[in-house]
Design a protein around this motif. Sequence first.
Motif, short mmCIF file in Angstrom:
data_model
loop_
_atom_site.label_atom_id
_atom_site.label_comp_id
_atom_site.label_asym_id
_atom_site.label_seq_id
_atom_site.Cartn_x
_atom_site.Cartn_y
_atom_site.Cartn_z
N ILE A 298 0.80 -1.17 0.01
CA ILE A 298 0.00 0.10 -0.05
C ILE A 298 1.08 1.10 -0.13
CG2 ILE A 298 -1.73 1.37 1.18
CD1 ILE A 298 -2.67 -1.21 2.44
N ASP A 299 0.71 1.79 -1.21
CA ASP A 299 1.54 3.31 -1.32
C ASP A 299 0.83 4.26 -1.13
OD1 ASP A 299 0.52 3.16 -3.61
OD2 ASP A 299 2.03 2.98 -4.75
N GLU A 300 0.76 5.62 -1.37
CA GLU A 300 0.03 6.61 -1.27
C GLU A 300 -1.13 6.60 -2.21
OE1 GLU A 300 0.02 11.58 -0.92
OE2 GLU A 300 1.99 10.62 -1.50
N ALA A 301 -0.93 6.29 -3.33
CA ALA A 301 -1.97 6.33 -4.42
C ALA A 301 -2.93 5.00 -3.95
CB ALA A 301 -1.37 5.99 -5.70
N GLU A 302 -2.52 3.84 -3.65
CA GLU A 302 -3.16 2.72 -3.33
C GLU A 302 -4.01 3.06 -1.92
OE1 GLU A 302 -4.86 -1.36 -3.76
OE2 GLU A 302 -3.90 0.40 -4.83
N ALA A 303 -3.34 3.74 -0.93
CA ALA A 303 -4.23 4.26 0.16
C ALA A 303 -5.44 4.95 -0.12
CB ALA A 303 -3.22 5.13 1.07
N GLU A 304 -5.12 6.00 -0.97
CA GLU A 304 -6.21 6.81 -1.47
C GLU A 304 -7.23 6.01 -2.09
OE1 GLU A 304 -6.85 10.88 -4.18
OE2 GLU A 304 -5.16 10.49 -3.34
N ARG A 305 -7.07 4.95 -2.94
CA ARG A 305 -7.88 4.12 -3.82
C ARG A 305 -8.62 3.40 -2.63
NH1 ARG A 305 -8.82 -0.54 -5.84
NH2 ARG A 305 -7.11 -1.62 -4.65
N LEU A 306 -7.92 2.95 -1.71
CA LEU A 306 -8.71 2.11 -0.58
C LEU A 306 -9.29 2.98 0.42
CD1 LEU A 306 -5.95 -0.36 0.22
CD2 LEU A 306 -8.06 -0.86 -0.99
N GLY A 307 -9.29 4.35 0.30
CA GLY A 307 -10.17 5.09 1.51
C GLY A 307 -9.43 5.15 2.76
N ILE A 308 -8.03 5.33 2.52
CA ILE A 308 -7.39 5.29 3.86
C ILE A 308 -6.59 6.51 3.96
CG2 ILE A 308 -5.23 4.20 4.90
CD1 ILE A 308 -6.03 1.63 3.62
N THR A 309 -6.72 7.07 5.25
CA THR A 309 -5.73 8.29 5.14
C THR A 309 -4.95 8.14 6.49
OG1 THR A 309 -5.95 10.69 5.95
CG2 THR A 309 -7.70 9.30 6.87
N THR A 310 -3.68 8.64 6.54
CA THR A 310 -2.81 8.76 7.68
C THR A 310 -2.47 9.95 8.43
OG1 THR A 310 -1.00 8.74 6.27
CG2 THR A 310 -1.77 6.61 6.77
N TYR A 311 -2.22 9.90 9.77
CA TYR A 311 -1.82 11.01 10.18
C TYR A 311 -0.71 11.01 11.44
CZ TYR A 311 -3.85 15.24 13.07
OH TYR A 311 -3.91 16.39 13.58
N LYS A 312 0.23 11.85 11.06
CA LYS A 312 1.50 11.88 11.70
C LYS A 312 1.44 12.64 12.83
CE LYS A 312 6.32 11.81 11.05
NZ LYS A 312 6.68 12.76 12.20
N VAL A 313 1.63 12.51 14.27
CA VAL A 313 1.68 13.02 15.28
C VAL A 313 2.87 13.36 15.73
CG1 VAL A 313 0.78 13.42 17.81
CG2 VAL A 313 -0.73 12.26 16.12
N GLY A 314 3.28 14.78 15.78
CA GLY A 314 4.48 15.24 16.23
C GLY A 314 4.68 15.66 17.69
N GLN A 315 3.64 16.15 18.18
CA GLN A 315 3.63 16.40 19.76
C GLN A 315 2.53 15.50 20.25
OE1 GLN A 315 3.59 20.73 21.00
NE2 GLN A 315 1.81 20.15 22.32
N THR A 316 2.88 14.50 21.03
CA THR A 316 2.05 13.62 21.66
C THR A 316 1.47 14.05 22.65
OG1 THR A 316 3.95 12.49 22.66
CG2 THR A 316 3.29 11.41 20.51
N PHE A 317 1.72 15.10 23.48
CA PHE A 317 1.02 15.58 24.49
C PHE A 317 1.39 16.96 24.92
CE2 PHE A 317 0.70 16.94 29.06
CZ PHE A 317 -0.65 16.51 29.24
N PRO A 318 0.59 18.05 25.02
CA PRO A 318 -0.78 17.77 24.58
C PRO A 318 -1.33 17.55 23.24
CG PRO A 318 -0.57 19.98 25.34
CD PRO A 318 0.58 19.43 25.39
N LEU A 319 -2.08 16.78 22.97
CA LEU A 319 -2.49 16.42 21.53
C LEU A 319 -3.25 17.78 21.07
CD1 LEU A 319 -2.40 14.41 19.40
CD2 LEU A 319 -4.80 13.52 20.00
N ASP A 320 -3.09 18.27 19.78
CA ASP A 320 -3.62 19.22 19.22
C ASP A 320 -5.28 18.70 18.69
OD1 ASP A 320 -4.81 21.02 17.40
OD2 ASP A 320 -3.49 20.77 15.67
N MET A 321 -6.07 18.99 19.51
CA MET A 321 -7.40 18.16 19.30
C MET A 321 -8.18 18.90 18.34
SD MET A 321 -7.32 15.62 21.18
CE MET A 321 -9.08 15.39 20.80
N ARG A 322 -7.91 20.37 18.02
CA ARG A 322 -8.70 20.84 16.88
C ARG A 322 -8.12 20.28 15.71
NH1 ARG A 322 -8.36 27.31 16.10
NH2 ARG A 322 -7.35 27.07 18.13
#
Length: 407
Positions: A298-322
């Motif tokens: 699964i690469d970026e194009a395949e993820a988009e086709r499958l309806g998958i999105t990924t989210y990379k967190v840099g600051q784990t606490f406190p989490l940017d909830m907005r």
Amino acid sequence: MTDQKVSLTDRFDLEKSPVLLNGTQALVRLMLMQKARDKAAGLNTAGYVTGYRGSPLGAVDLQMNRAAKQLHAADVLFHEGLNEDLAATALWGSQQAELRGEGKFDGVFGLWYGKGPGVDRTGDVMRHANMAGTSKNGGVLMAMGDDHTGESSTVLHQSEWALVDAYMPVVSPAGVQEVLDYGIYGIALSRFSGLWVGLKTMKDTIEATAVVDGRIDRMNLAIPEFDMPDGGLNIRLIDTPTEQEARMIDYKRFAAEAFSHANKMDKRMWGKPGAKIGFVAAGKNWLDLVHALALLNIDEAEAERLGITTYKVGQTFPLDMRGFHDWAEGLDLIVVVEEKRKLIEVQVLGRRVGLDRGGRRKAQADRSASQGSHFRRPARASGLWLAQGRWCRIDARSGTVPNQGRA
């Protein structure tokens, strides 16, 4: 076109970029870069590095001593601590250097280093120093070396929760470049919020070597609009424990979250709005997630086709909830990939405070980041997850997510 001359000595030469660094050497360059950034901003600051070595931060003293000439020229003092808590106490003192107007510098930025058990023994200093606050032109970064698998430790330690207990923000780099980037960010966050900031390191990120962008102006940081209390959030000459705690609970945590949101520390990496399955990870776990998806072809194009999105967190606490809410809108399933004790997931599930459209805090009913979404730890890192009480496997060839029966 001329050939660029490259030397191993470039690693600590701020005129040179890109450069080859390992993560420990990046901590040295970070100190030099912060001094240069402050000088460009019209500040006469100094740096102070102290701590106690231990894997994966066992070579910090070696690299700092090797760069003694460059550090001295940049007014950065390195001093090995007798132990971790005495080192942290000295850094607490560095934040008081200009409080009475007697200091030689406008402020002192600091770096503490130590492995997980050293974090544990430093808890008393961490709590007191963090409550007191940091200098507006200083700031403190705590590089905590974690060893989740106990490869060179007597315990399988995870340090984030010790910092969370003292209300310290935590950033989690996924490689050498982010050791530099998140270090610069962390010192700026420390100055803005008055908090000490944890920098999570592991052998997979701090003992790695990479070619990085070492320009001092690479990070362009934003200062968010935030309603500060009278006197601000930084260390004060006259203060009381009650007032310190009130600022911590009512302001500092939210200042750290606002700073993360303003600087987009957490971001959508793959996929677009309208995706149905979301994966969240930070630091070393992000590397594991990317690797697991690669094993599934699964690469970026395949993820988009499958309806998958990924989210990379840099600051784990406190989490940017907005930022998290914006990403999670419309998702049917969210998988949070974490090691050992959950940190991101519990913030998503347990949050009781939201933001109105103006970014102000407001009380709200208990709800997850995306109504109807379900959050579970991964059962495996190779494509099998527990969701809504059912086993689900992503089939990269057919693009389906079939039910595999109840767990």
